[in-house]
Design an enzyme around this catalytic site. Structure first.
Site, PDB file in Angstrom:
ATOM      1  N   THR A  33       0.995  -1.137  -0.124  1.00 40.57           N
ATOM      2  CA  THR A  33       0.044   0.078  -0.098  1.00 40.57           C
ATOM      3  C   THR A  33       0.861   1.352   0.004  1.00 40.57           C
ATOM      4  OG1 THR A  33      -1.829  -1.284   1.202  1.00 40.57           O
ATOM      5  CG2 THR A  33      -1.667   1.216   1.246  1.00 40.57           C
ATOM      6  N   GLN A 108      -5.418  -7.117  -5.128  1.00 37.32           N
ATOM      7  CA  GLN A 108      -5.721  -7.576  -3.879  1.00 37.32           C
ATOM      8  C   GLN A 108      -6.950  -6.840  -3.318  1.00 37.32           C
ATOM      9  OE1 GLN A 108      -3.144  -6.507  -0.069  1.00 37.32           O
ATOM     10  NE2 GLN A 108      -3.507  -8.395   0.452  1.00 37.32           N
ATOM     11  N   TYR A 191      -7.452  -7.510   8.840  1.00 31.45           N
ATOM     12  CA  TYR A 191      -8.517  -7.056   8.148  1.00 31.45           C
ATOM     13  C   TYR A 191      -9.836  -7.675   8.200  1.00 31.45           C
ATOM     14  CZ  TYR A 191      -4.908  -3.450   7.102  1.00 31.45           C
ATOM     15  OH  TYR A 191      -3.976  -2.629   7.179  1.00 31.45           O
ATOM     16  N   ARG A 241      -4.372 -14.466   0.832  1.00 29.30           N
ATOM     17  CA  ARG A 241      -3.624 -14.094   1.555  1.00 29.30           C
ATOM     18  C   ARG A 241      -3.985 -14.453   3.052  1.00 29.30           C
ATOM     19  NH1 ARG A 241       1.034  -9.370   2.066  1.00 29.30           N
ATOM     20  NH2 ARG A 241       2.683 -10.754   1.907  1.00 29.30           N
ATOM     21  N   ARG A 349       9.458  -4.536   0.824  1.00 29.83           N
ATOM     22  CA  ARG A 349      10.109  -3.141   0.868  1.00 29.83           C
ATOM     23  C   ARG A 349      11.296  -2.953   0.162  1.00 29.83           C
ATOM     24  NH1 ARG A 349      10.298  -4.518   7.348  1.00 29.83           N
ATOM     25  NH2 ARG A 349      10.454  -6.536   6.481  1.00 29.83           N
TER      26      ARG A 349
HETATM   27  C1  LIG Z   1       4.645   0.132   2.907  1.00 30.12           C
HETATM   28  C2  LIG Z   1       3.887  -1.289   3.117  1.00 30.12           C
HETATM   29  C3  LIG Z   1       2.548  -1.460   2.575  1.00 30.12           C
HETATM   30  C4  LIG Z   1       2.038  -2.917   2.821  1.00 30.12           C
HETATM   31  N1  LIG Z   1       1.017  -2.991   2.377  1.00 30.12           N
HETATM   32  C5  LIG Z   1       0.247  -4.195   2.018  1.00 30.12           C
HETATM   33  C6  LIG Z   1      -0.883  -4.324   1.798  1.00 30.12           C
HETATM   34  O1  LIG Z   1      -1.575  -3.499   1.015  1.00 30.12           O
HETATM   35  N2  LIG Z   1      -1.433  -5.619   1.834  1.00 30.12           N
HETATM   36  C7  LIG Z   1      -0.782  -6.736   2.520  1.00 30.12           C
HETATM   37  O2  LIG Z   1      -1.127  -8.037   2.464  1.00 30.12           O
HETATM   38  N3  LIG Z   1       0.452  -6.423   3.088  1.00 30.12           N
HETATM   39  C8  LIG Z   1       0.900  -5.251   2.758  1.00 30.12           C
HETATM   40  N4  LIG Z   1       2.412  -5.165   3.200  1.00 30.12           N
HETATM   41  C9  LIG Z   1       3.181  -6.187   3.673  1.00 30.12           C
HETATM   42  C10 LIG Z   1       3.941  -6.779   2.494  1.00 30.12           C
HETATM   43  O3  LIG Z   1       3.140  -7.097   1.418  1.00 30.12           O
HETATM   44  C11 LIG Z   1       4.980  -7.988   3.121  1.00 30.12           C
HETATM   45  O4  LIG Z   1       4.434  -8.862   3.580  1.00 30.12           O
HETATM   46  C12 LIG Z   1       5.909  -7.183   4.100  1.00 30.12           C
HETATM   47  O5  LIG Z   1       6.427  -5.986   3.750  1.00 30.12           O
HETATM   48  C13 LIG Z   1       7.257  -8.374   4.181  1.00 30.12           C
HETATM   49  O6  LIG Z   1       7.936  -8.285   3.190  1.00 30.12           O
HETATM   50  P1  LIG Z   1       9.385  -7.647   3.074  1.00 30.12           P
HETATM   51  O7  LIG Z   1      10.225  -8.135   4.440  1.00 30.12           O
HETATM   52  O8  LIG Z   1      10.030  -8.208   1.939  1.00 30.12           O
HETATM   53  O9  LIG Z   1       9.237  -6.479   3.100  1.00 30.12           O
HETATM   54  C14 LIG Z   1       2.913  -4.043   3.342  1.00 30.12           C
HETATM   55  C15 LIG Z   1       4.064  -3.605   3.742  1.00 30.12           C
HETATM   56  C16 LIG Z   1       4.828  -2.354   3.548  1.00 30.12           C
HETATM   57  C17 LIG Z   1       6.217  -2.085   3.831  1.00 30.12           C
END
Ligand SMILES: Cc1cc2nc3c(=O)[nH]c(=O)nc-3n(C[C@H](O)[C@H](O)[C@H](O)COP(=O)(O)O)c2cc1C
Length: 409
Positions: A33, A108, A191, A241, A349
């Protein structure tokens, strides 16, 4: 860890998700997001460039950010929706770019429930709803009551409307209208569906209520079945998910205990496997216990693992949570991608600050660290201002960084 080890791993081998979609590698960008849509939830030109840039390697999969299914699902600014014609037309332009790159994109399907801001909801005349009237915290409770928008349980009529109309409409808009390759039902991170799954937020007394996980997951499975029926009985464009271990959104996370988590989410995963056998499912996305929502968990607080999910679910599993390490010690990544041939590795990220994260991994190039302060701002800064390898510091004027985008439709 050497570049050769990464190159020789399963990571750069193709993997098939359904009869039309074969990915050329096993890195997927999970939903992120970013708040670059308009206030009325229409995708912008900023988003078109962002998704285009992140799918330049042909055969990539990106899961688009959480996207609201209907006006009642909102309560957080500047995230996109998929219920109106304008939103669908705008997404279509983004998806056409992804497809021109020969890559693939999921939508999503998101509904905030009690994680909505009751004040924002009040502004647009929308009631604040969840599985029950259990607030996420005292501050939100106070705010909701003061503004005259207290949290109330979804009625059975409202649940029925979500099952029969809202979710299937959103899925159809996404796949048939906007040209997404997949829809991913957001059952994670506290959610709406997680609010039903978990005892801490579900105090209902009807058949959607807390007596059993069968009851608590009933709404979710009714929605899943209804989406698949609307898409002609074929579930191969539908994904899910879940995040059994996450605390995000006031959930119990690993304090529920390992056995109880495995038992309750095990039921959900078993049901998903039964449905996969019946009508196909594109993939199951799971969140590793190393992260909770948008934050990493301290190493000594990580409890549990997701290995058991592979015993229960026999389709493709997308795993996310600190798989990319900036020191290039890809220990967990290599272990998990090689351990099981049905594994996709989510990199979240780091893909924010490296549009070409796939090529950086493939070639052993350094990656740029992300800046959390720019995750949710309404300007291009920290969004399209990161470069491809070899152009790490493109020059952006202050004016360019402040550009907030225009709606695509
Ligand atoms: C800025 C940001 C926004 C995210 N938005 C969502 C989202 O909209 N839906 C969701 O299921 N997870 C969301 N996540 C979680 C990510 O999909 C992911 O699971 C999480 O960042 C871990 O992966 P990483 O360690 O590679 O960043 C978000 C994470 C971040 C950092």
């Amino acid at each position: 860890m050497s570049t050769e080890q990464v190159a020789q791993s399963n990571l750069f081998k193709p993997i098939r998700l359904n009869k039309n979609v074969e990915l050329s590698h096993r890195i997927a960008i999970p939903p992120l997001t970013r708040a670059r849509a308009t206030k009325d939830h229409v995708p912008t030109d900023l988003m078109a460039k962002y998704y285009d840039d992140r799918t330049k390697t042909p055969g990539s999969l990106i899961v688009a950010e959480g996207t609201f299914v209907c006006p009642e699902a909102v309560g957080w600014g500047h995230a996109p929706g998929i219920w109106s014609d304008r939103q669908v037309k705008a997404w279509k332009q983004i998806n056409d770019k992804v497809h021109a790159n020969k890559s693939f994109i999921s939508c999503q399907l998101w509904n905030l429930g009690r994680q909505a801001d009751p004040v924002l909801l009040k502004e647009v005349g929308i009631a604040y709803k969840s599985a029950s009237d259990v607030y996420i915290d005292e501050e939100t409770e106070k705010k909701a009551k003061e503004i005259g928008n207290p949290l109330t349980p979804l009625t059975k009529e409202e649940i029925k409307n979500y099952v029969e109309n809202v979710y299937p409409n959103a899925a159809q808009n996404a796949i048939e209208g906007a040209g997404f390759d997949f829809v991913e039902i957001h059952g994670a991170h506290g959610y709406i569906f997680d609010q039903f799954f978990q005892e801490t937020s579900n105090k209902r007394t009807d058949e959607y209520g807390p007596q059993s996980i069968e009851n608590r997951s009933r709404f979710f499975f009714e929605v899943l079945d209804s989406i698949v029926a609307r898409l002609g009985g074929d579930g191969s464009k539908v994904a899910v998910r879940i995040s059994p271990w996450a605390f995000f959104g006031g959930m119990e996370g690993n304090t529920r205990g390992i056995e109880k988590t495995k038992q309750e989410f095990g039921y959900i995963v078993e049901q998903l496997e039964q449905r996969r056998q019946k009508y196909g499912l594109a993939y199951l996305s799971i969140v590793e216990p190393r992260v909770s929502g948008v934050l990493s968990i301290e190493k000594d607080k990580v409890i549990g693992d997701n290995e058991w999910i592979f015993d229960l679910f026999k389709g493709v599993v997308l795993r996310s949570g600190t798989y990319y390490s900036f020191d290039k010690q890809f220990t967990a990544l290599l272990k998990d991608v090689n351990n099981n041939d049905r594994t996709l590795i989510g990199i979240g990220r780091p893909a924010i600050s490296n549009p070409d994260i796939v090529e950086r991994l493939r070639n052993g190039w350094d990656a740029v660290y992300y800046d959390r302060d720019t995750f949710y701002v309404q300007r291009d800064d920290g969004y399209n201002t990161y470069g491809f390898h070899g152009q790490e510091a493109p020059k952006f004027s202050e004016e360019q960084k402040l550009y907030a985008g225009v709606p695509l439709a």
